[in-house]
Design a protein around this motif. Structure first.
Motif, mmCIF file in Angstrom:
data_model
loop_
_atom_site.group_PDB
_atom_site.id
_atom_site.type_symbol
_atom_site.label_atom_id
_atom_site.label_comp_id
_atom_site.label_asym_id
_atom_site.label_seq_id
_atom_site.Cartn_x
_atom_site.Cartn_y
_atom_site.Cartn_z
ATOM 1 N N MET A 1 28.534 -8.142 -13.703
ATOM 2 C CA MET A 1 29.915 -8.524 -13.990
ATOM 3 C C MET A 1 30.868 -7.369 -13.721
ATOM 4 N N TYR A 2 30.351 -6.141 -13.699
ATOM 5 C CA TYR A 2 31.191 -4.967 -13.492
ATOM 6 C C TYR A 2 31.381 -4.620 -12.017
ATOM 7 N N VAL A 3 30.276 -4.509 -11.278
ATOM 8 C CA VAL A 3 30.356 -4.008 -9.899
ATOM 9 C C VAL A 3 29.841 -5.006 -8.873
ATOM 10 N N GLY A 4 29.401 -6.167 -9.302
ATOM 11 C CA GLY A 4 28.978 -7.209 -8.375
ATOM 12 C C GLY A 4 27.517 -7.153 -8.003
ATOM 13 N N GLY A 5 27.043 -5.984 -7.610
ATOM 14 C CA GLY A 5 25.657 -5.841 -7.180
ATOM 15 C C GLY A 5 24.994 -4.654 -7.827
ATOM 16 N N TYR B 1 32.398 -15.278 -5.294
ATOM 17 C CA TYR B 1 32.879 -15.193 -3.923
ATOM 18 C C TYR B 1 32.182 -16.253 -3.083
ATOM 19 N N PRO B 2 32.679 -16.528 -1.850
ATOM 20 C CA PRO B 2 32.196 -17.680 -1.080
ATOM 21 C C PRO B 2 30.703 -17.621 -0.780
ATOM 22 N N ASP B 3 30.130 -18.792 -0.500
ATOM 23 C CA ASP B 3 28.707 -18.870 -0.168
ATOM 24 C C ASP B 3 28.366 -18.020 1.050
ATOM 25 N N THR B 4 29.303 -17.910 1.977
ATOM 26 C CA THR B 4 29.043 -17.077 3.156
ATOM 27 C C THR B 4 28.846 -15.617 2.750
ATOM 28 N N HIS B 5 29.578 -15.168 1.734
ATOM 29 C CA HIS B 5 29.409 -13.807 1.241
ATOM 30 C C HIS B 5 28.083 -13.659 0.506
ATOM 31 N N VAL B 6 27.698 -14.699 -0.225
ATOM 32 C CA VAL B 6 26.406 -14.662 -0.917
ATOM 33 C C VAL B 6 25.283 -14.509 0.097
ATOM 34 N N GLN B 7 25.373 -15.255 1.203
ATOM 35 C CA GLN B 7 24.344 -15.175 2.235
ATOM 36 C C GLN B 7 24.304 -13.796 2.885
ATOM 37 N N GLN B 8 25.473 -13.180 3.074
ATOM 38 C CA GLN B 8 25.527 -11.906 3.780
ATOM 39 C C GLN B 8 25.307 -10.707 2.866
ATOM 40 N N ALA C 1 34.924 -2.964 -5.903
ATOM 41 C CA ALA C 1 36.379 -3.107 -5.902
ATOM 42 C C ALA C 1 36.798 -4.551 -6.139
ATOM 43 N N CYS C 2 36.059 -5.494 -5.563
ATOM 44 C CA CYS C 2 36.462 -6.902 -5.632
ATOM 45 C C CYS C 2 35.876 -7.623 -6.841
#
Length: 602
Positions: A577-581, A563-570, A555-556
């Motif tokens: 590029m489409y769905v993030g993961g 997105y923030p480094d804290t999100h990368v860590q978690q 969605a995001c």
């Protein structure tokens, strides 16, 4: 600075003048008076649709022009076969330039050789990258990189179409088509969709993340404009017309593309297409179907005059389609031979013919469960993609031919799936716990016939366990605030203006995770540059605050690029590029954060 050059970049007006200057030169050399889409005809003055104005009163047909496709060398075009005496308007232009390379040079090969080498490439930048999830037959992987912001992609430019005879003499008026600029829509644009970019495809990567030893590179430059705006210029080709010359102001003074023309006096079929869906299984006496029922449907495709495009009871086999033996213009899935990807790579040429059922209407929502490729190889013709227990809604789909023949024939050719007979009937089975309400059955596809390349769709409703119709509660809209004057949903994409009939076909696939409508809508509008509103202003599409509260990578990160480094860590780094993961991208990250979006107005 209208009509002048600022910092070496031609202004919008100066490019239009350049296009008109070319036409004036042609006109001065004895060509007929130019026709431009912005002309006001007597029909427009009286409020009539100019597309009804044409030779002999025939309704103008949308014409698609292609250069560099169908296996031809760059700059070459297949003969354009059309009906003699028919009135047309230009609805679509696809131009493709391609070079091969054995080292990773981005798309620099396009700068050095071919017809795009003379274009202004200043400002070019890689903007996105995506690996294919499905491995190649030899165990390698494919990666695609996408490039934009070159001057030829962003600046205003104009196409001119000139009909000529066998000696190159004009046989009609030049048609001037302003394709606009890359970063904003203008009232003077002649097409709703405009996509100019370059793509590098690496076909022999060691893994999805390692292409260090790759030696198989393809570089493509693509021009795609389609969906003519309201008021498109109608024209009719004379008997002596043997070709269309396609001029482009970005290549002014270089040369032009030649599209051979062949005219047919009495084609076997008419232009246009209609689709009918009939439930062969009768409902109960009260007009409803019981939970657990198996319901057989039949598809009928006809041309615009009502003539069947296939015999009753059958459709062409996939082998007949790939062998060019389907004269009626029925299209099937083409991505086995012509790679596609959402937004960047000719998705409109994929041309899948398929059907879906989804319901009950009052519980419609996106399908977030992934449909793996293995599901396409089983004995069932129909794939169940949504269940009430897992997804909150029931959904099934089927491709034509069925996926076990269509995809099974590609991966296991020895089984002969592409030669298997294809039926025009199929059967959906309602779950035993089907909830009462309205269920939607949709068919979507595309017909390509004598120069006309158009989408079609149709949705019918059936009642399950209740005679009372139920309505979908769509959390977004209204799309027609932007999608108008040629961009209506009934004309773009699948030609489907019933947004309730989308989510079953658009389930995430194990080899194409970006299937869901929410992902594609976010991605296309965030990448377009021609979307008129600020991207953070969610209320331009979303109707309620609740509709933006379900956070997930898909969605995001279908809109955001970081997105923030804290999100990368978690949650891990961004991989798509489409769905993030990966397969986790549709899971809700949290129910305690991101309850709103800055600037959303919700």
């Amino acid at each position: 600075m209208s009509g002048q050059v600022a910092l070496g970049v031609p202004s919008h007006a100066s490019v239009l003048l350049r296009g008109m200057g070319l036409v004036a030169l042609l006109w001065g050399a004895g060509f007929a008076r130019p026709a431009v889409a912005s002309e006001v005809t007597s029909a427009e003055k009286t409020g009539e649709d100019t597309r009804e104005v044409g030779r002999g009163g025939s309704k103008p047909i949308p014409l698609a022009l292609e250069v560099g496709y169908e296996g031809l060398p760059p700059g070459k075009a297949q003969p354009l076969r059309v009906k003699a005496g028919q009135s047309f308007y230009i609805n679509q232009i696809d131009v493709r330039e391609v070079v091969k390379a054995t080292r990773d040079e981005g798309v620099d090969g396009l700068r050095r050789t071919g017809r795009f080498a003379q274009l202004p490439w200043q400002g070019l930048k890689q903007v996105d990258e995506e690996p294919l999830l499905l491995a190649n037959a030899n165990g390698t992987y494919t990666r695609r990189r996408f490039y934009r912001q070159a001057q030829w992609m962003e600046q205003t430019s104009v196409f001119t179409v000139l009909p000529v005879d066998g000696w190159g003499r004009p046989t009609g008026r030049p048609i001037v088509l302003n394709i606009g600029r890359g970063d904003r829509r203008q009232p003077s644009d002649d097409f709703f969709i405009r996509r100019l970019r370059a793509v590098q495809t690496t076909a022999d990567c060691k893994s999805m993340s390692d292409c260090s030893t790759a030696r198989d590179f393809t570089e493509e430059a693509l021009v795609e404009v389609r969906n003519a705006r309201t008021g498109a210029t109608p024209f009719t080709l004379t008997r002596s017309t043997r070709a269309l010359r396609l001029f482009w102001t970005m290549r002014a003074g270089v040369d032009y593309y030649t599209i051979p023309v062949e005219q047919e006096d009495k084609p076997a079929y008419a232009y246009g297409v209609s689709v009918d869906i009939k439930a062969l299984t009768p409902p109960r006496a009260n007009g409803t179907y019981a939970a657990g029922s198996s319901i057989t449907f039949q598809l009928t495709l006809r041309d615009g005059a009502g003539k069947r495009l296939h015999p009753q009871g059958s459709l062409p086999t996939y082998r007949e389609f790939t062998s060019g033996k389907v004269d009626s213009g029925i299209q099937y899935y083409r991505a086995f031979f012509e790679p596609t990807t959402t937004y960047y790579l000719r998705k409109h040429r994929e041309r899948m013919l398929m059907t879906q059922i989804i319901g009950p209407a009052q519980k419609l929502q996106p399908i977030r469960s992934i449909v793996d490729l293995e599901a396409f190889f089983g004995a069932d013709d129909v794939q169940t993609v949504g269940t009430l227990e897992r997804d909150g809604v029931f959904a099934q789909f089927q491709t034509f031919p069925p996926a076990n023949d269509l995809f099974g024939g590609a991966f296991f050719p020895e089984k002969g799936g592409w030669d298997a007979p294809a039926s025009d009937t199929w059967t959906y089975t309602l779950p035993a716990n089907a909830e009462p309400g309205t269920y939607l059955v949709t068919v979507k596809g595309r017909r390509v016939y004598l120069g006309e390349d158009i989408p079609f769709s149709k949705t019918i409703n059936i009642q399950v366990e209740s005679t009372r119709p139920t309505q979908p509660n769509l959390p977004t809209g209204p799309c027609n605030s932007c999608h108008s004057e040629g961009g209506e949903l009934a004309r773009v994409l699948h030609g489907n203006d019933n947004r309730a009939g989308c989510n079953a076909c658009h389930a995430p696939l194990g080899f194409e995770l970006e299937g869901p409508i929410v992902v594609r809508t976010h991605f296309i509008h965030s990448r377009s540059g021609r979307y008129d509103s600020p991207l953070q202003q969610c209320d331009k599409c979303h109707l309620t605050a609740e509709s933006i509260e379900r956070t997930s990578k898909s969605a995001c990160l279908s809109c955001h690029k970081s997105y923030p480094d804290t999100h990368v860590q978690q949650f891990g780094p961004i991989e798509s590029m489409y769905v993030g993961g990966g397969r986790d991208s549709f899971q809700q990250c949290t129910d305690s954060c991101h309850k709103t979006h800055p600037g959303s107005n919700l």
